[in-house]
Design an enzyme around this catalytic site. Structure first.
Site, PDB file in Angstrom:
ATOM      1  N   ASP A 278      31.977  50.778  35.256  1.00  0.00           N
ATOM      2  CA  ASP A 278      32.694  49.906  37.225  1.00  0.00           C
ATOM      3  C   ASP A 278      34.164  50.292  36.795  1.00  0.00           C
ATOM      4  OD1 ASP A 278      33.241  49.698  39.472  1.00  0.00           O
ATOM      5  OD2 ASP A 278      32.719  47.708  39.897  1.00  0.00           O
TER       6      ASP A 278
ATOM      7  N   HIS B 245      30.375  41.913  43.911  1.00  0.00           N
ATOM      8  CA  HIS B 245      31.676  42.018  44.563  1.00  0.00           C
ATOM      9  C   HIS B 245      32.046  41.126  45.350  1.00  0.00           C
ATOM     10  CE1 HIS B 245      31.947  46.194  42.296  1.00  0.00           C
ATOM     11  NE2 HIS B 245      32.106  45.164  41.683  1.00  0.00           N
TER      12      HIS B 245
ATOM     13  N   LEU C 284      34.662  39.750  48.784  1.00  0.00           N
ATOM     14  CA  LEU C 284      35.524  39.679  49.633  1.00  0.00           C
ATOM     15  C   LEU C 284      35.546  38.363  50.718  1.00  0.00           C
ATOM     16  CD1 LEU C 284      37.204  40.474  52.369  1.00  0.00           C
ATOM     17  CD2 LEU C 284      35.411  41.514  53.838  1.00  0.00           C
ATOM     18  N   GLU C 285      36.443  37.772  50.555  1.00  0.00           N
ATOM     19  CA  GLU C 285      36.918  36.261  50.737  1.00  0.00           C
ATOM     20  C   GLU C 285      38.038  35.835  51.414  1.00  0.00           C
ATOM     21  OE1 GLU C 285      35.233  33.659  47.446  1.00  0.00           O
ATOM     22  OE2 GLU C 285      37.334  33.365  46.851  1.00  0.00           O
TER      23      GLU C 285
ATOM     24  N   HIS D  84      40.600  44.817  36.396  1.00  0.00           N
ATOM     25  CA  HIS D  84      39.905  44.599  34.437  1.00  0.00           C
ATOM     26  C   HIS D  84      39.094  45.002  34.099  1.00  0.00           C
ATOM     27  CE1 HIS D  84      37.400  42.061  38.936  1.00  0.00           C
ATOM     28  NE2 HIS D  84      36.840  42.450  37.888  1.00  0.00           N
TER      29      HIS D  84
ATOM     30  N   SER E   7      39.378  30.508  42.789  1.00  0.00           N
ATOM     31  CA  SER E   7      40.279  30.888  42.645  1.00  0.00           C
ATOM     32  C   SER E   7      41.229  30.770  41.965  1.00  0.00           C
ATOM     33  CB  SER E   7      39.879  32.789  43.199  1.00  0.00           C
ATOM     34  OG  SER E   7      38.797  32.910  43.462  1.00  0.00           O
TER      35      SER E   7
ATOM     36  N   HIS F  52      39.577  37.242  34.167  1.00  0.00           N
ATOM     37  CA  HIS F  52      39.601  37.721  35.009  1.00  0.00           C
ATOM     38  C   HIS F  52      38.509  36.961  35.942  1.00  0.00           C
ATOM     39  CE1 HIS F  52      35.305  38.360  33.320  1.00  0.00           C
ATOM     40  NE2 HIS F  52      35.501  39.475  34.910  1.00  0.00           N
TER      41      HIS F  52
ATOM     42  N   ALA G 128      35.965  33.266  36.405  1.00  0.00           N
ATOM     43  CA  ALA G 128      34.908  32.415  35.056  1.00  0.00           C
ATOM     44  C   ALA G 128      34.381  32.469  34.034  1.00  0.00           C
ATOM     45  CB  ALA G 128      33.920  31.673  36.551  1.00  0.00           C
TER      46      ALA G 128
END
Lengths: 484, 145
Positions: free
Chosen positions: A101, A209, A211-212, A332, A388, A407, A409
């Site tokens: 990725d 992956h 979205l937050e 990352h 985060s 990058h 946890a």
């Protein structure tokens, strides 16, 4: 099981001394508990992060040390959290140091909206984001491209998506490399890779992956926070995704090329996982040019997503498009030619970061002017149930880790273990009790990504801060999470 | 242990897969079954669409990776989810090894409810194809999730 000797350098740094085929030592950022856990995990496991650190240290042309950040866990070839910098003349490029990725990374945007407004409308917002942001296996984006257009995207990166109407011009200054690296060569990318990507621009993907929508709930460094334009209560949106199928296919295509190159150039690799080619070889150059195309693809993907997300916030909360400012975007899973001081001499090195974030200190020209006085923002994705972080790079990080940090946890439990321990519906209910609205395309994927499957991100961040490699700026609590 | 079969192997970030059988072809089929089982509940899928796959490599391990990665790419390009794979031929040639196989499944839209996890690639991590104790063949690798 190969014996691994570990020496404690200080409370947060451990060294595998240079022995045997190692060209440099291995260095792991960890506290004692994490190191004991890594040692404990070695027994009975086929894949071992400490052994991977040692194996990377055996690659030709590696400089200073084979490094692992505090979110270390086993990868393929390189550990996740691994950093390796190589001399361009004598060194190698390894697929395992980039991953499949390519340029997976995080963009964080700051939203001009009050937390109370988000809290009041977060179910509606979550539903709209879930409906309108393409995510999950097999999802397709609104931007369908022809081959010629894909080639242009691979060369121009985020700027291509911007010109197609996604995002705002001001975004690019706050994207690593301005959203486009030089040297990307579409002719080094297979037709199959391009075919696979045609419908995937502007998609989130799946797995880890996300979205937050997040809220800044703690500020640790007021000066850096002010420079980044954030304060307690600020609302952020973070996107974690990468180069999608194009990156996967580049990795696949060059895996066999580099396996052959390892033999052709008689590169002594301790494991076949570390298939590599000399940086200066035709195979190495073509792979690097393809990776650069993959890097630009990821930049374009996140730029397209930023445009789609702005539209949702406009429609649901009446936030104007310019009311969402890109704080920063950084990858990352990368391969980059960078200037670093080694032994007091500044040199150009090819830095591999596999699950590690570039974390440059104040003053580096690569950092946006607005942040240059404090350092580069480092975006650390935690878990959907915890938090985060935004960190900042330090001078010590430049000296020790080639300007790199964590990058995320880092996984604690394997995916199989997580599937045994959690259920997707249970994860949703637990997060709901904590006031976090989750929408997911896959219940199994949700169980794999359960917060308990990951290490405690607060401790992982504390290790990097304790080591002086990066510093905490702010903590972000999730309010809404959309998973692929 | 069954004469042929497959399993997944614990790996913290990704997943190991292993298939075994009396011949390399059976081991390849089983390794593919292990990988496809990560992507979707195979038993819930139909087999109305089929795709022919042909790949070559210098050695059997390279062929396994080519084969598994071809399944991933073909499914992606054609928006299909495969339920089963049959190896039609696996043979040694002057250049190395060659495989011909048929993958069967349904469209992504039909498979939606059965989807589990995206597999990005079959990697050379832990990859091998070998004969164990002169008996069964084992094909294995780590897949990137």
């Amino acid at each position: 099981m190969a014996r691994i000797e570990l020496i404690r350098v200080h409370e947060y740094l451990w060294e595998i001394p240079k022995t045997g085929a190692m060209n440099v030592p291995g260095r792991i950022y960890a506290d004692r508990e994490s190191i004991e856990s890594l040692l404990g995990e070695r027994a009975g496991k086929e894949w071992d992060a400490l052994l991977q650190v040692r194996n990377v240290a055996c690659l030709p042309g590696i400089e200073r040390a084979s490094l692992a950040m505090a979110d270390i866990h086993p990868g393929y070839g390189f550990p996740i959290g691994g950093v390796g910098a190589f001399d361009p003349e004598t060194g190698v490029v390894a697929i395992a140091g980039v991953g499949f990725d390519i340029n997976c990374g995080v963009r964080t945007m700051i939203v001009d909206v009050r937390r109370e407004e988000i809290e009041r409308r977060k179910v509606e917002l979550a539903d709209a984001l879930f409906r309108r942001i393409p995510a999950g296996i097999g999802s397709t984006g609104s931007l369908t491209l022809a081959t010629r257009e894909i080639d242009e995207l691979l060369v121009r990166g985020a700027r291509y998506a911007l010109d197609r109407g996604y995002g705002l011009p001001g975004d690019l200054e706050y994207v690593e490399e301005g959203g486009c690296v030089d040297g990307a060569d579409p002719s080094c990318v297979s037709a199959l890779a391009k075919d696979r990507q045609m419908k995937q621009v502007g998609t989130l993907g799946s797995g880890n992956h996300y979205l937050e929508v997040q809220c800044v709930d703690a500020v640790y460094d007021a000066e850096a926070a002010a420079a980044f334009g954030i304060a307690e209560g600020s609302i952020a949106v973070s996107i974690h995704t990468g180069s999608r199928a194009l990156g996967h296919q580049i990795g696949t295509d060059y895996q066999s090329v580099l396996r052959r190159a390892s033999e052709k150039y008689r590169i002594s690799v301790p494991e076949e996982d570390l298939a590599a080619a000399p940086i200066a070889s035709p195979e190495g150059k073509r792979y690097i040019a393809a990776v650069k195309a993959g890097i630009n693809c990821a930049f374009a993907n996140r730029q397209a997503l930023s445009g789609l997300i702005r539209n949702v916030f406009r429609d649901v909360l009446a936030v104007p498009l310019a009311g969402m400012r890109t704080l920063y975007e950084v990858g990352h899973n990368n391969l980059k030619l960078e200037r670093h001081a080694v032994g007091g001499v500044e040199r150009e090195l090819l830095v591999h970061r596999k699950g590690a974030t570039r974390a440059f200190a104040a003053g580096r020209p690569e950092i946006p002017e607005r942040y240059r006085g404090v350092g580069q923002p480092v975006l650390v994705g935690g878990t959907m149930g915890t938090c985060s972080f935004i960190l900042v790079g330090t001078e010590r990080g430049m000296e020790e880790t080639f300007g790199s940090s964590i990058h995320g946890a880092g996984r604690r439990k394997s995916r199989k273990q997580a599937l045994r321990d959690y259920r997707g519906d249970g994860v949703i209910a637990e997060l709901d009790r904590g006031g976090i609205v989750v929408r997911a395309h896959s219940r199994a994927g949700l169980a794999e990504e359960a917060p308990g499957a990951y290490k405690d991100v607060e401790r992982v961040v504390a290790v990097m801060e304790g080591a002086g490699v990066s510093r905490r700026v702010a903590r972000l609590r999730p309010l809404v999470c959309v998973k692929g | 242990m069954e004469p042929r079969g497959h399993e997944t192997i614990d790996h913290t970030a990704d997943m190991g897969i292993r298939g075994w059988g009396a011949t390399p072809a059976e081991a390849f089929e089983e390794a593919a079954a292990a990988m496809l089982g990560l992507v979707a509940e195979r038993s819930a899928l139909g087999t109305s669409s089929s795709v022919r796959i042909q790949r070559r490599a210098r050695d059997l391990t390279g062929l396994l990776l080519e084969f598994l990665n071809a399944l991933i790419a073909e499914a992606d390009v054609r928006a299909l989810v495969f339920a089963e794979v049959a190896v039609d031929a696996l043979s040694e040639r002057s250049f190395g090894w060659e495989i011909e196989a048929t993958a069967k499944g349904v469209s992504m839209a039909e498979a939606r409810a059965a989807l589990l996890i995206e597999v990005k690639a079959a990697t050379c991590c832990g990859a091998s194809v070998r004969r164990e104790n002169g008996e069964r063949w084992i094909a294995r690798c780590v897949v990137d999730l």
